[in-house]
Design an enzyme around this catalytic site. Structure first.
Site, PDB file in Angstrom:
ATOM      1  N   ASN A 108       0.848  -1.195   0.000  1.00  0.00           N
ATOM      2  CA  ASN A 108       0.000   0.000   0.000  1.00  0.00           C
ATOM      3  C   ASN A 108       0.887   1.250   0.000  1.00  0.00           C
ATOM      4  O   ASN A 108       0.792   2.116   0.862  1.00  0.00           O
ATOM      5  CB  ASN A 108      -0.969  -0.009   1.197  1.00  0.00           C
ATOM      6  CG  ASN A 108      -2.040   1.053   1.036  1.00  0.00           C
ATOM      7  OD1 ASN A 108      -2.230   1.892   1.886  1.00  0.00           O
ATOM      8  ND2 ASN A 108      -2.738   1.034  -0.073  1.00  0.00           N
ATOM      9  N   HIS A 167       3.083   4.578  -0.530  1.00  0.00           N
ATOM     10  CA  HIS A 167       2.868   6.012  -0.700  1.00  0.00           C
ATOM     11  C   HIS A 167       4.241   6.674  -0.813  1.00  0.00           C
ATOM     12  O   HIS A 167       5.287   5.980  -0.805  1.00  0.00           O
ATOM     13  CB  HIS A 167       2.045   6.568   0.464  1.00  0.00           C
ATOM     14  CG  HIS A 167       2.552   6.179   1.816  1.00  0.00           C
ATOM     15  ND1 HIS A 167       3.791   6.561   2.286  1.00  0.00           N
ATOM     16  CD2 HIS A 167       2.009   5.419   2.800  1.00  0.00           C
ATOM     17  CE1 HIS A 167       3.974   6.082   3.492  1.00  0.00           C
ATOM     18  NE2 HIS A 167       2.911   5.365   3.832  1.00  0.00           N
ATOM     19  N   GLY A 172       6.083   8.102   1.209  1.00  0.00           N
ATOM     20  CA  GLY A 172       7.017   7.759   2.289  1.00  0.00           C
ATOM     21  C   GLY A 172       7.815   6.507   1.941  1.00  0.00           C
ATOM     22  O   GLY A 172       9.030   6.434   2.159  1.00  0.00           O
ATOM     23  N   HIS A 173       7.118   5.505   1.373  1.00  0.00           N
ATOM     24  CA  HIS A 173       7.835   4.286   0.959  1.00  0.00           C
ATOM     25  C   HIS A 173       8.774   4.580  -0.206  1.00  0.00           C
ATOM     26  O   HIS A 173       9.875   4.042  -0.277  1.00  0.00           O
ATOM     27  CB  HIS A 173       6.842   3.208   0.501  1.00  0.00           C
ATOM     28  CG  HIS A 173       5.916   2.729   1.573  1.00  0.00           C
ATOM     29  ND1 HIS A 173       4.586   3.036   1.604  1.00  0.00           N
ATOM     30  CD2 HIS A 173       6.144   1.946   2.654  1.00  0.00           C
ATOM     31  CE1 HIS A 173       4.014   2.465   2.644  1.00  0.00           C
ATOM     32  NE2 HIS A 173       4.935   1.791   3.306  1.00  0.00           N
ATOM     33  N   ASP A 227       8.190   5.509  12.101  1.00  0.00           N
ATOM     34  CA  ASP A 227       8.154   4.405  13.071  1.00  0.00           C
ATOM     35  C   ASP A 227       9.438   4.480  13.893  1.00  0.00           C
ATOM     36  O   ASP A 227      10.328   3.625  13.766  1.00  0.00           O
ATOM     37  CB  ASP A 227       8.028   3.078  12.325  1.00  0.00           C
ATOM     38  CG  ASP A 227       6.719   2.987  11.565  1.00  0.00           C
ATOM     39  OD1 ASP A 227       5.691   2.690  12.171  1.00  0.00           O
ATOM     40  OD2 ASP A 227       6.727   3.259  10.348  1.00  0.00           O
TER      41      ASP A 227
HETATM   42  O1  PAF Z   1       7.371  -0.689   8.705  1.00  0.00           O
HETATM   43  C1  PAF Z   1       6.810  -1.648   8.139  1.00  0.00           C
HETATM   44  O2  PAF Z   1       6.152  -1.511   7.089  1.00  0.00           O
HETATM   45  C2  PAF Z   1       6.917  -3.038   8.743  1.00  0.00           C
HETATM   46  O3  PAF Z   1       6.882  -2.990  10.132  1.00  0.00           O
HETATM   47  C3  PAF Z   1       8.149  -3.811   8.258  1.00  0.00           C
HETATM   48  C4  PAF Z   1       9.452  -3.140   8.660  1.00  0.00           C
HETATM   49  C5  PAF Z   1       8.104  -3.935   6.733  1.00  0.00           C
HETATM   50  C6  PAF Z   1       8.155  -5.229   8.849  1.00  0.00           C
HETATM   51  O4  PAF Z   1       7.017  -5.927   8.507  1.00  0.00           O
END
Ligand code: PAF
Length: 296
Positions: A32, A34, A36-37, A152
């Site tokens: 999913n 966005h 940020g990714h 996170d």
């Molecule tokens: O930050 C995330 O999307 C998840 O916690 C990760 C690091 C991919 C582990 O499942």
């Protein structure tokens, strides 16, 4: 971009790159995607020759009653976004591939201290699930570097400690939070917000900024945090926590300068998290009964 679902295909593909002496970066995701990714992919690209991303909604990091089933799954759009962002390899295993014996008897990685409290307090076992799947991904990909978002913050601290404690030869790179124009941090869970909640959501970041300004002026942390929690309630949130810690997530004391404000708060179905780093002035009085007047 090559999309691989099996461990043996992934290992074969990566050994080709390794034989050519290429540096490999990993950007793990739950999909999913966005902006940020995509910032993780861009950062990975700056540090390595080959960018590997993983897409796996990890059941081990969801507690009972959490949103594992509802978690948004948008595989085709994610695949396209990763291709456009210049990712080289997408590893998208099934649950059966990563946990063939099921979760009940799964070997688990626990990272003490930093996993406790904050999100670890509200979501028991969450960071064991994260540390376990990230260890698996590190073992499978054997990256030179790995990128994780700073939104996170606690997850990043858990991974940094795990890598240090277990002597994993991987450089961990934190990637700054990407925000909407109104300040709301990008998150897959923002999709749970109704239009009305979405309009309220930036109050989380605004509250952190107000708090940061007050604390940087020397206001007593206990009083400022109480006011911050009240501001979140007034804005329609149900706060899980609003805390001031040092940057390693230890408690602040009068010697602490580099600190971080961390918040998690529910707004309707969404549980939003955010954080902001700050510098405390010298001699900040951190005692609970201190007057709210700025420390001299
Ligand atoms: O930050 C995330 O999307 C998840 O916690 C990760 C690091 C991919 C582990 O499942």
């Amino acid at each position: 971009m090559r999309t691989l679902r099996d461990i043996s295909d992934l290992r074969d593909a990566l050994s080709e790159y390794r034989q050519r002496g290429q540096r490999i970066a990993l950007a793990p995701t739950m999909g999913n995607l966005h902006a940020g990714h995509l910032a993780l992919i861009e950062t990975a690209r700056q540090h390595a020759d080959v960018v590997v991303s993983s897409l796996f909604v990890n059941p081990m990091q969801f507690g009972p009653g959490e949103d594992l089933d509802a978690y948004p799954r948008t595989f085709e759009a994610d695949q396209q976004a990763l291709t456009d962002a210049g990712c080289d390899v997408l590893f998208a295993p099934t649950t059966q591939t990563l946990y063939p014996r099921g979760l009940d008897h799964q070997t688990c990685v626990h990272v003490p201290d930093v996993s406790e409290g904050l999100c670890g307090g509200d979501r028991p076992g969450h960071f064991d699930g994260v540390a376990t799947v990230v260890t698996m991904l590190f073992n499978l990909v054997q990256p030179d570097i790995a990128c994780f978002g700073e939104k996170d913050y606690q997850q990043l601290a858990v991974i940094r400690k795990m890598v240090a404690d277990l002597h994993m030869p991987i450089e961990i790179v934190g990637v700054p939070i990407v925000r909407h124009e109104d300040g709301l941090a990008l998150s897959s869970r923002n999709g749970y917000l109704s239009a009305e909640e979405r309009a309220k959501a930036p109050a989380l970041y605004r509250t952190l900024k107000t708090l940061r300004d007050a604390l940087e002026k020397g206001e007593n942390p206990h009083k400022a945090l109480q006011q911050g929690r009240q501001a979140l309630y007034d804005a329609g949130f149900e706060p899980d926590y609003l805390e001031l810690r040092d940057r390693t997530l230890g408690p602040v004391d009068t010697a602490t300068r580099d600190a971080v404000l961390l918040a998690a708060a529910k707004l309707g179905r969404a549980r939003l998290i955010d954080n902001l780093t700050l510098t405390l002035p010298a001699a900040t009085d951190t005692s609970a009964d201190a007057d709210s007047a700025p420390a001299q």
